[in-house]
Enzyme design. Structure first.
Site, PDB file in Angstrom:
ATOM      1  N   ASP A 123      46.556  51.179  42.282  1.00  0.00           N
ATOM      2  CA  ASP A 123      47.268  51.672  41.099  1.00  0.00           C
ATOM      3  C   ASP A 123      46.713  52.999  40.560  1.00  0.00           C
ATOM      4  O   ASP A 123      47.262  53.564  39.612  1.00  0.00           O
ATOM      5  CB  ASP A 123      47.208  50.645  39.959  1.00  0.00           C
ATOM      6  CG  ASP A 123      48.041  49.416  40.259  1.00  0.00           C
ATOM      7  OD1 ASP A 123      48.911  49.498  41.152  1.00  0.00           O
ATOM      8  OD2 ASP A 123      47.826  48.382  39.605  1.00  0.00           O
ATOM      9  N   LYS A 146      49.505  50.354  31.881  1.00  0.00           N
ATOM     10  CA  LYS A 146      50.850  50.369  32.490  1.00  0.00           C
ATOM     11  C   LYS A 146      51.458  48.965  32.492  1.00  0.00           C
ATOM     12  O   LYS A 146      50.742  47.962  32.402  1.00  0.00           O
ATOM     13  CB  LYS A 146      50.794  50.893  33.928  1.00  0.00           C
ATOM     14  CG  LYS A 146      49.943  50.061  34.915  1.00  0.00           C
ATOM     15  CD  LYS A 146      50.662  48.902  35.613  1.00  0.00           C
ATOM     16  CE  LYS A 146      49.735  48.100  36.489  1.00  0.00           C
ATOM     17  NZ  LYS A 146      50.213  46.765  36.842  1.00  0.00           N
ATOM     18  N   ALA A 189      44.243  41.919  33.367  1.00  0.00           N
ATOM     19  CA  ALA A 189      45.422  41.508  32.613  1.00  0.00           C
ATOM     20  C   ALA A 189      46.734  41.839  33.311  1.00  0.00           C
ATOM     21  O   ALA A 189      47.779  41.359  32.923  1.00  0.00           O
ATOM     22  CB  ALA A 189      45.396  42.183  31.246  1.00  0.00           C
TER      23      ALA A 189
HETATM   24  O1  C5P Z   1      43.840  48.091  45.350  1.00  0.00           O
HETATM   25  P1  C5P Z   1      43.446  47.060  44.368  1.00  0.00           P
HETATM   26  O2  C5P Z   1      41.968  46.831  44.312  1.00  0.00           O
HETATM   27  O3  C5P Z   1      44.035  47.310  43.015  1.00  0.00           O
HETATM   28  O4  C5P Z   1      44.124  45.699  44.873  1.00  0.00           O
HETATM   29  C1  C5P Z   1      43.581  44.435  44.542  1.00  0.00           C
HETATM   30  C2  C5P Z   1      44.078  43.401  45.542  1.00  0.00           C
HETATM   31  O5  C5P Z   1      45.464  43.153  45.361  1.00  0.00           O
HETATM   32  C3  C5P Z   1      43.924  43.787  46.994  1.00  0.00           C
HETATM   33  O6  C5P Z   1      42.669  43.428  47.487  1.00  0.00           O
HETATM   34  C4  C5P Z   1      45.045  42.993  47.681  1.00  0.00           C
HETATM   35  O7  C5P Z   1      44.623  41.681  47.936  1.00  0.00           O
HETATM   36  C5  C5P Z   1      46.113  42.916  46.605  1.00  0.00           C
HETATM   37  N1  C5P Z   1      47.162  43.934  46.789  1.00  0.00           N
HETATM   38  C6  C5P Z   1      48.115  43.778  47.803  1.00  0.00           C
HETATM   39  N2  C5P Z   1      49.107  44.722  47.955  1.00  0.00           N
HETATM   40  C7  C5P Z   1      49.162  45.777  47.132  1.00  0.00           C
HETATM   41  C8  C5P Z   1      48.220  45.961  46.101  1.00  0.00           C
HETATM   42  C9  C5P Z   1      47.230  45.013  45.954  1.00  0.00           C
HETATM   43  O8  C5P Z   1      48.079  42.818  48.557  1.00  0.00           O
HETATM   44  N3  C5P Z   1      50.141  46.660  47.304  1.00  0.00           N
END
Ligand code: C5P
Length: 292
Positions: free
Chosen positions: A137, A11, A98
């Protein structure tokens, strides 16, 4: 059914705004996410030992508990306790770390594939909830297409299909920590925000020029300060004829929109040579929803 093949599409975020910070440290977003044709492949096969075995073409990629594919299997297996196990061949094409959602896409494809292969009685809504518990995501990667994502990225609204366009992707050789980029983001310092509502109207009209000119990602301010090469690649794409160029997610991949295949491939050769990059691709949008 003994095995299943599933595609995991990457994406891009064609506009990304942060509208608030939550108590748990996560950020509330308003972003338009678009699936791209560039995809990983998963071959998922039942095996007679109740184990999870993953192999991949990327030798250095962790394939144990740290991998979202493993986590997705483990979660479903601990809930539904099948007497069989699973063998997964993961073919990575999407660059890792990435900003292209590769790990989330693999996770979503695993959830989808395992549910199908084992006939687990999971509704689509439940699958979305399980996905959200594994990564912000993942729900988008289960739905794919063109979506407005709000909340932490899990509140999704399907939008009109993105008009066709050639997308040049270039990942600089740097590694980014998504939590670090988000934690250093300062809402007060944002100079330019994307006009997401305007972009939604452009999608309705199929106005690729309008979309290209409105592309803004508020996380660029954090990432570009650390890695100016991102800005330099954006400028190079524009010089090569891109209608617009932006960093996706928290970076570091930059994408550019081109109205012809030739221009996109000329841009690819130019960027590959100038920045000595290996991970440069031309792809297109991957659509699922309504087309005007
Ligand atoms: O949920 P995911 O593991 O993809 O998110 C990685 C990191 O990105 C989270 O630990 C957080 O620090 C940050 N994040 C955030 N707000 C979001 C998505 C991700 O702060 N909406």
């Amino acid at each position: 059914m003994d095995y299943i093949n599933v595609y995991a599409n990457g994406k891009i975020n064609i506009g990304l705004d942060i509208v608030g910070k939550r108590e748990d440290g996560y950020h509330d977003l308003k972003t338009i996410m678009q699936s791209i044709r560039l995809h990983d492949k998963l071959y998922i096969k039942k095996i007679y030992t109740p184990k999870i075995k993953i192999v991949t073409n990327l030798k250095w990629l962790p394939i144990d508990e740290r991998n979202l594919v493993y986590k997705a299997c483990d979660l479903l297996f601990s809930k539904y306790k099948p007497d069989k196990g699973v063998y997964i061949e993961l073919t990575k094409n999407i660059p890792v770390s990435a900003g292209l959602g590769g790990g989330s896409a693999d996770c979503a494809a695993t959830l989808f594939g395992i549910r199908r292969l084992f006939n687990f009685p999971i509704s689509n809504n439940e699958l979305m909830e399980i996905g959200a518990s594994l990564g912000a995501d993942v729900p988008f990667c289960l739905q794919r297409g063109t979506m407005l994502a709000e909340g932490i990225g899990d509140r999704l609204t399907r939008l009109d299909n993105h008009p066709p366009v050639y997308i040049l992707l270039a990942k600089p050789n740097i590694s980014i920590s998504t939590p670090k980029i988000f934690s250093e983001f300062d809402n007060e310092k944002v100079k330019k925000r994307p006009d997401i509502d305007g972009m939604i109207k452009d999608l309705e009209k199929g106005d690729i020029e309008g979309l290209s000119h409105k592309m803004v990602n508020v996380l660029e301010e954090v990432t570009i300060k650390k890695f100016p090469i991102i800005d330099s690649i954006k400028k190079s794409m524009i010089e090569q004829g891109a209608m617009g160029s932006l960093m996706t997610g928290s970076g570091p991949t930059v994408f550019g929109y081109f109205d012809s295949r030739d221009k996109a491939y000329n841009g690819l050769r130019y960027i590959r040579k100038k920045y000595k990059l290996r991970e440069v691709y031309v792809t297109e949008v991957f659509n699922i929803g309504r087309t005007n």
